[in-house]
Motif scaffolding. Structure first.
Motif, short mmCIF file in Angstrom:
data_model
loop_
_atom_site.label_atom_id
_atom_site.label_comp_id
_atom_site.label_asym_id
_atom_site.label_seq_id
_atom_site.Cartn_x
_atom_site.Cartn_y
_atom_site.Cartn_z
N ASP A 18 -25.25 -30.72 -0.11
CA ASP A 18 -26.03 -31.95 0.00
C ASP A 18 -26.23 -32.32 1.47
O ASP A 18 -27.34 -32.66 1.89
N PHE A 22 -29.71 -32.48 3.62
CA PHE A 22 -30.05 -33.69 4.37
C PHE A 22 -30.33 -33.37 5.83
O PHE A 22 -31.32 -33.82 6.40
N TRP A 59 -19.15 -36.94 4.67
CA TRP A 59 -20.43 -37.05 3.98
C TRP A 59 -20.30 -37.59 2.56
O TRP A 59 -21.05 -38.48 2.16
N VAL A 63 -22.30 -41.08 1.37
CA VAL A 63 -23.42 -41.20 0.43
C VAL A 63 -23.04 -42.02 -0.79
O VAL A 63 -23.92 -42.62 -1.42
N PRO A 69 -28.50 -42.94 3.89
CA PRO A 69 -27.72 -42.24 4.92
C PRO A 69 -28.53 -41.99 6.20
O PRO A 69 -27.95 -41.93 7.28
#
Length: 172
Positions: A18, A22, A59, A63, A69
């Protein structure tokens, strides 16, 4: 390039994927934002990397507790930029930026009068102007991002705009 440690848990692997997605998706915008904030592409890349390394380590929690974010990362970049400037100032290591870029074709903005005027602002004033007019944050959001009072945001913005207006006379 950001190197993440190997992970063993499925949840951690998902968080790494993820984060990687990002970072890839937001990297161009973060580099542009960092360039406007720092005044050159090399410092911008260093700033983005430093902030993303810190964000990567937490992280999953970030999130979960933060619906945006990207806004968090931009604020972290502004804070890191101001902190770096303060540290350099204390250590008396602030070097003058050259009038011309060292390599051809670095960025056409380097030659624009407004860009030079923005680059010449003190770092806190530059951060306020960038967050206000580039990112569109409110005075309250800027104050929280920079860890200063709303009055400081107003005064820094006022001083920066007065400086930019004074320099605008040179361009006419």
């Amino acid at each position: 390039m950001i190197v993440l440690p190997p992970v063993e848990h499925v949840e951690e692997q998902a968080a790494v994927r993820d984060f990687t997605e990002f970072a890839r998706a937001s990297m161009p915008g973060l580099l542009r934002y960092g360039h406007v904030l720092t005044g050159n592409p090399h410092d911008a890349a260093d700033l983005v990397q430093a902030v993303l390394e810190k964000v990567a380590s937490r992280w999953a929690a970030l999130v979960r507790g933060n619906p945006d974010p990207l806004a968090y990362v931009r604020r972290a970049m502004a804070n890191a930029h101001v902190s770096r400037w303060r540290r350099r100032r204390r250590e008396n290591l602030v070097a003058d930026l050259p009038d011309e870029p060292a390599e051809a074709g670095v960025d056409r903005l380097e030659h624009e009068p407004l860009w030079r005027a923005l680059r010449d602002l003190p770092p806190r004033q530059r951060a306020v102007v960038v967050l206000r007019f580039y990112e569109g944050l409110s005075e309250e959001e800027i104050a929280r991002a920079l860890g200063v009072s709303r009055g400081t945001v107003k005064s820094q913005s006022s001083k920066a705009m007065a400086s930019l207006r004074a320099r605008a006379g040179e361009w006419a």
